[in-house]
Scaffold this motif. Structure first.
Motif, PDB file in Angstrom:
ATOM      1  N   ASN A 239       0.824  -1.211   0.000  1.00 49.83           N
ATOM      2  CA  ASN A 239       0.000   0.000   0.000  1.00 49.83           C
ATOM      3  C   ASN A 239       0.859   1.262   0.000  1.00 49.83           C
ATOM      4  OD1 ASN A 239      -3.048  -0.806   0.453  1.00 49.83           O
ATOM      5  ND2 ASN A 239      -1.829  -2.198   1.714  1.00 49.83           N
ATOM      6  N   LYS A 240       1.869   1.264  -0.853  1.00 46.44           N
ATOM      7  CA  LYS A 240       2.704   2.441  -0.979  1.00 46.44           C
ATOM      8  C   LYS A 240       1.902   3.566  -1.630  1.00 46.44           C
ATOM      9  CE  LYS A 240       6.959  -0.243  -1.251  1.00 46.44           C
ATOM     10  NZ  LYS A 240       8.142  -0.609  -2.050  1.00 46.44           N
ATOM     11  N   PRO A 241       2.086   4.803  -1.190  1.00 47.48           N
ATOM     12  CA  PRO A 241       1.276   5.919  -1.699  1.00 47.48           C
ATOM     13  C   PRO A 241       1.273   6.040  -3.219  1.00 47.48           C
ATOM     14  CG  PRO A 241       2.501   6.618   0.222  1.00 47.48           C
ATOM     15  CD  PRO A 241       2.988   5.229  -0.105  1.00 47.48           C
ATOM     16  N   TRP A 242       2.437   5.758  -3.847  1.00 47.83           N
ATOM     17  CA  TRP A 242       2.475   5.939  -5.309  1.00 47.83           C
ATOM     18  C   TRP A 242       1.630   4.900  -6.037  1.00 47.83           C
ATOM     19  CZ3 TRP A 242       4.152   2.124  -8.554  1.00 47.83           C
ATOM     20  CH2 TRP A 242       4.955   1.111  -8.026  1.00 47.83           C
ATOM     21  N   PHE A 243       1.181   3.829  -5.318  1.00 50.01           N
ATOM     22  CA  PHE A 243       0.303   2.835  -5.938  1.00 50.01           C
ATOM     23  C   PHE A 243      -1.013   3.465  -6.388  1.00 50.01           C
ATOM     24  CE2 PHE A 243       1.982  -1.377  -3.928  1.00 50.01           C
ATOM     25  CZ  PHE A 243       3.194  -1.157  -4.563  1.00 50.01           C
ATOM     26  N   LEU A 244      -1.356   4.615  -5.776  1.00 42.20           N
ATOM     27  CA  LEU A 244      -2.585   5.303  -6.157  1.00 42.20           C
ATOM     28  C   LEU A 244      -2.563   5.712  -7.627  1.00 42.20           C
ATOM     29  CD1 LEU A 244      -5.289   6.487  -5.206  1.00 42.20           C
ATOM     30  CD2 LEU A 244      -4.075   8.568  -4.566  1.00 42.20           C
ATOM     31  N   LEU A 245      -1.355   5.904  -8.173  1.00 37.83           N
ATOM     32  CA  LEU A 245      -1.228   6.296  -9.579  1.00 37.83           C
ATOM     33  C   LEU A 245      -1.759   5.215 -10.518  1.00 37.83           C
ATOM     34  CD1 LEU A 245       2.351   7.901  -9.541  1.00 37.83           C
ATOM     35  CD2 LEU A 245       0.142   9.086  -9.663  1.00 37.83           C
ATOM     36  N   ILE A 246      -1.686   3.955 -10.091  1.00 40.71           N
ATOM     37  CA  ILE A 246      -2.114   2.851 -10.968  1.00 40.71           C
ATOM     38  C   ILE A 246      -3.599   2.949 -11.302  1.00 40.71           C
ATOM     39  CG2 ILE A 246      -2.336   0.340 -11.163  1.00 40.71           C
ATOM     40  CD1 ILE A 246       0.207   0.114  -9.465  1.00 40.71           C
ATOM     41  N   PRO A 247      -4.520   2.979 -10.298  1.00 38.03           N
ATOM     42  CA  PRO A 247      -5.942   3.113 -10.662  1.00 38.03           C
ATOM     43  C   PRO A 247      -6.270   4.467 -11.285  1.00 38.03           C
ATOM     44  CG  PRO A 247      -5.672   3.207  -8.266  1.00 38.03           C
ATOM     45  CD  PRO A 247      -4.367   2.773  -8.833  1.00 38.03           C
ATOM     46  N   LEU A 248      -5.540   5.542 -10.885  1.00 41.42           N
ATOM     47  CA  LEU A 248      -5.797   6.856 -11.477  1.00 41.42           C
ATOM     48  C   LEU A 248      -5.449   6.865 -12.962  1.00 41.42           C
ATOM     49  CD1 LEU A 248      -4.575   9.378  -8.736  1.00 41.42           C
ATOM     50  CD2 LEU A 248      -6.926   8.953  -9.486  1.00 41.42           C
ATOM     51  N   MET A 249      -4.283   6.301 -13.306  1.00 37.69           N
ATOM     52  CA  MET A 249      -3.892   6.224 -14.722  1.00 37.69           C
ATOM     53  C   MET A 249      -4.861   5.338 -15.495  1.00 37.69           C
ATOM     54  SD  MET A 249       0.269   5.950 -14.362  1.00 37.69           S
ATOM     55  CE  MET A 249       0.460   5.624 -16.120  1.00 37.69           C
ATOM     56  N   PHE A 250      -5.265   4.231 -14.877  1.00 34.57           N
ATOM     57  CA  PHE A 250      -6.203   3.307 -15.523  1.00 34.57           C
ATOM     58  C   PHE A 250      -7.514   4.017 -15.836  1.00 34.57           C
ATOM     59  CE2 PHE A 250      -9.428  -0.156 -15.067  1.00 34.57           C
ATOM     60  CZ  PHE A 250      -9.055  -0.872 -16.194  1.00 34.57           C
ATOM     61  N   TRP A 251      -8.037   4.762 -14.827  1.00 35.63           N
ATOM     62  CA  TRP A 251      -9.299   5.466 -15.057  1.00 35.63           C
ATOM     63  C   TRP A 251      -9.116   6.601 -16.064  1.00 35.63           C
ATOM     64  CZ3 TRP A 251     -11.675  10.290 -14.233  1.00 35.63           C
ATOM     65  CH2 TRP A 251     -13.057  10.271 -14.353  1.00 35.63           C
ATOM     66  N   GLY A 252      -7.967   7.258 -16.035  1.00 34.11           N
ATOM     67  CA  GLY A 252      -7.693   8.325 -16.998  1.00 34.11           C
ATOM     68  C   GLY A 252      -7.703   7.818 -18.426  1.00 34.11           C
ATOM     69  N   ILE A 253      -7.138   6.627 -18.630  1.00 35.13           N
ATOM     70  CA  ILE A 253      -7.132   6.030 -19.975  1.00 35.13           C
ATOM     71  C   ILE A 253      -8.556   5.724 -20.419  1.00 35.13           C
ATOM     72  CG2 ILE A 253      -6.445   3.972 -21.277  1.00 35.13           C
ATOM     73  CD1 ILE A 253      -3.884   3.936 -19.531  1.00 35.13           C
ATOM     74  N   ILE A 254      -9.337   5.151 -19.499  1.00 34.40           N
ATOM     75  CA  ILE A 254     -10.733   4.816 -19.834  1.00 34.40           C
ATOM     76  C   ILE A 254     -11.518   6.082 -20.166  1.00 34.40           C
ATOM     77  CG2 ILE A 254     -12.894   3.947 -18.863  1.00 34.40           C
ATOM     78  CD1 ILE A 254     -11.260   1.928 -17.301  1.00 34.40           C
TER      79      ILE A 254
END
Length: 567
Positions: A239-254
């Motif tokens: 649960n490292k803070p930068w892991f938040l980028l993964i779902p954010l980038m995923f949703w941004g692509i969608i």
């Protein structure tokens, strides 16, 4: 007041208090006279539990129910016990799972009970012994704090698999409400393989009794080690803070992909006044397509539409009521939603008063709205590829997949940041299906035509122009009235024609005969709000626990317990 008077008053107050308490106890539907618990531990750490519960029913009841928890948290770690082999000799019973509890419903719905009855409940418990670094522990709620009545007497006996001497500091008993550290009872090793005890006073509703017994390490085999329990805490590595980028980038692509689909085709709008609607479209189609939303007025516009087409008449009645009269059936090739609404209105009848129509058609009205949406989406007015992806089952399925992926990430990998992020991305992506689909080239032309009709109906105040149209089409007012209703312009449309027409449309009549009603009378009587109220209204329907022996304990803090009641 002398000393004797004061003493007498105190005795009187105490006596009255006892009466009140006694009356309160008697008012309970039942009380538990005696609650005995016997636990037989084996070498594998399994428990055979026998509960003997003597109940006194003060009112007519059918039996009792017993709730036994099997899901717990132990110092931030999830833990489940396994409860099986449940039986209640001599009594009919049903076992079910409700939330974190096993629920045993004892008794017969067809048999009324009063007075004293003793229920013996047997069950087997696995995984109730936890092993820590310095020993094994049984931490068990003999009587849970969820009983809703007084328990006058309670006692227990624990039989262990191998004889050994247990130090008194390794035997604990707690009584009272959940969380209480009070020990109003006795506990002792009464034999080399037996521990027994009892509560020293009655347990009232919401109170329980809990024991904690510490055994040597490896005293029983097959016991769960505390370190192997599944943690409910946060694993920082996952649960490292930068892991938040993964779902954010995923949703941004969608989101970007959705936006590109929505903006792919943009056609120039060219709106000019139109005297008639596009061919093949009903007033409901027109009203729904202009703002891409099926509103109440769109469905209601079908009533004057059918009247104009000659399938029904409208009659004004005495007292302000109105009546629809069926003249003929709709043609076979009319849209399905028209048939559904028309046939429901005239189901088993040829006429219906507005005053009799309320609350009868609400469900049909909502079904019709859905059908209109489907017709418009399949008519080629919207971009086919967008409708295919975002207006069918496909997009909700994809969003559900994201949510499930998030849940699986939480459960099996333990990454809260990525798991919750995927769940939120899935929920947010659902919103894309609610946006209006982009128009096709054909759809843009139809939409411009409808906007042109709205422009003419709203803005045309040229009496000469309107008179010219009426001269060419004497039924023009009646033909366009349904469309004016769907576009919310019915009042304006009626006023425009008051100087032109003397009599009401052919499909409108009144309760008094001899002459045709005037257009002015029709204009005042034709109320879209009243029609809406009549044909679209629907009827209104009126446990946390201790993490180890050395950490201390409290009543209600162990495994087991729960409670029960009568029925």
């Amino acid at each position: 007041m002398n000393l004797n008077q004061s003493t007498h008053l105190k005795f009187l107050f105490a006596f009255l208090l006892l009466i009140v308490i006694h009356a309160g106890i008697q008012a309970q539907p039942y009380v538990i006279e005696d609650f005995q618990v016997t636990i037989q531990l084996n070498e594998l750490g399994e428990m055979n539990v026998k509960e003997s519960i003597t109940v006194n029913f003060n009112e007519q009841r059918r039996g009792i129910f017993r709730k036994i928890p099997y899901k717990f948290k132990l110092n931030g770690k999830a833990y489940n016990t396994n409860i099986s082999e449940i039986n209640v000799p001599g009594y009919k019973n049903e076992v079910s799972n409700e939330g974190k509890d096993k629920v045993i419903k004892i008794g017969d719905a067809n048999k009324i009970l009063t007075g004293l009855h003793t229920y013996v409940i047997n069950y087997k418990v696995q995984n109730a012994i936890i092993e820590y670094e310095d020993g094994q522990e049984l931490y068990w709620n003999l009587i849970g704090p969820e009983w809703d009545t007084e328990i006058k007497q309670s006692s227990f006996k624990v039989i262990i698999p191998y004889p050994f001497e247990i130090q008194m500091q390794n035997l604990l008993l707690f009584t009272g409400k959940s969380g209480s550290k009070e020990s109003n009872g006795t506990i002792a090793q009464t034999a080399s393989n037996e521990i027994s005890g009892k509560a020293n006073q009655a347990l009232f509703a919401g109170e329980g009794m809990t024991i904690a017994i510490k055994f040597p390490t490896d005293y029983m085999s097959g016991v769960t080690k505390f370190d192997t329990l599944k943690s409910t805490g946060i694993d920082k590595k996952k649960n490292k803070p930068w892991f938040l980028l993964i779902p954010l980038m995923f949703w941004g692509i969608i989101r970007q992909w959705w936006k590109s689909k929505r903006d792919k085709n943009r056609f120039d709008s060219n709106v000019i006044p139109q005297h008639y609607p596009p061919k093949g479209l009903t007033s409901a189609h027109v009203g729904a397509y202009i703002d891409h939303k099926v509103q109440t007025r769109d469905v209601i516009s079908l009533i004057p539409y059918w009247a104009t087409e000659g399938f029904l008449k409208v009659r004004g009645l005495e007292g302000g009521d109105m009546e629809l009269i069926k003249v003929g059936n709709l043609p076979y090739d009319y849209p399905e939603y028209e048939h559904q609404f028309f046939n429901k209105i005239f189901e088993d009848r040829d006429s219906i008063k507005f005053s009799d129509a309320q609350y009868k058609f609400g469900t049909t009205y909502y079904q019709v709205k859905k059908q209109i949406v489907k017709e418009l989406e399949s008519a080629g007015y919207y971009d086919d590829s967008y409708v295919y992806m975002f207006k069918t089952f496909r997009w909700p399925l994809i969003c559900t997949g994201m949510i499930v992926a998030g849940i699986l990430t939480l459960v099996f990998w333990g990454s809260i940041i990525i798991g919750v992020g995927l769940i939120l991305a899935g929920v947010a992506s659902f919103a894309f299906s609610f946006f209006t689909a982009p128009l096709s080239e054909f759809g843009q032309k139809i939409h411009d035509h409808i906007k042109g009709l709205e422009m003419f109906l709203k803005q045309s105040d040229n009496e000469d122009e309107i008179q010219k149209i009426v001269n060419e089409d004497p039924d023009y007012f009646g033909r366009m009235l349904p469309f004016a209703v769907a576009l919310g312009l019915d009042k304006q449309w009626l006023k425009k024609f008051e100087p032109i027409y003397e009599t009401a449309p052919f499909w409108y009549d009144t309760y008094y005969y001899g002459q045709r009603p005037t257009f002015s009378h029709f204009s005042e009587s034709f109320d879209v709000k009243e029609i809406t109220r009549a044909f679209t209204t629907s009827p209104q329907v009126e446990t946390s626990s201790s993490g180890g022996f050395s950490d201390g304990g409290f009543s209600g803090g162990g495994f087991g317990g729960g409670g029960g009641g009568s029925w």
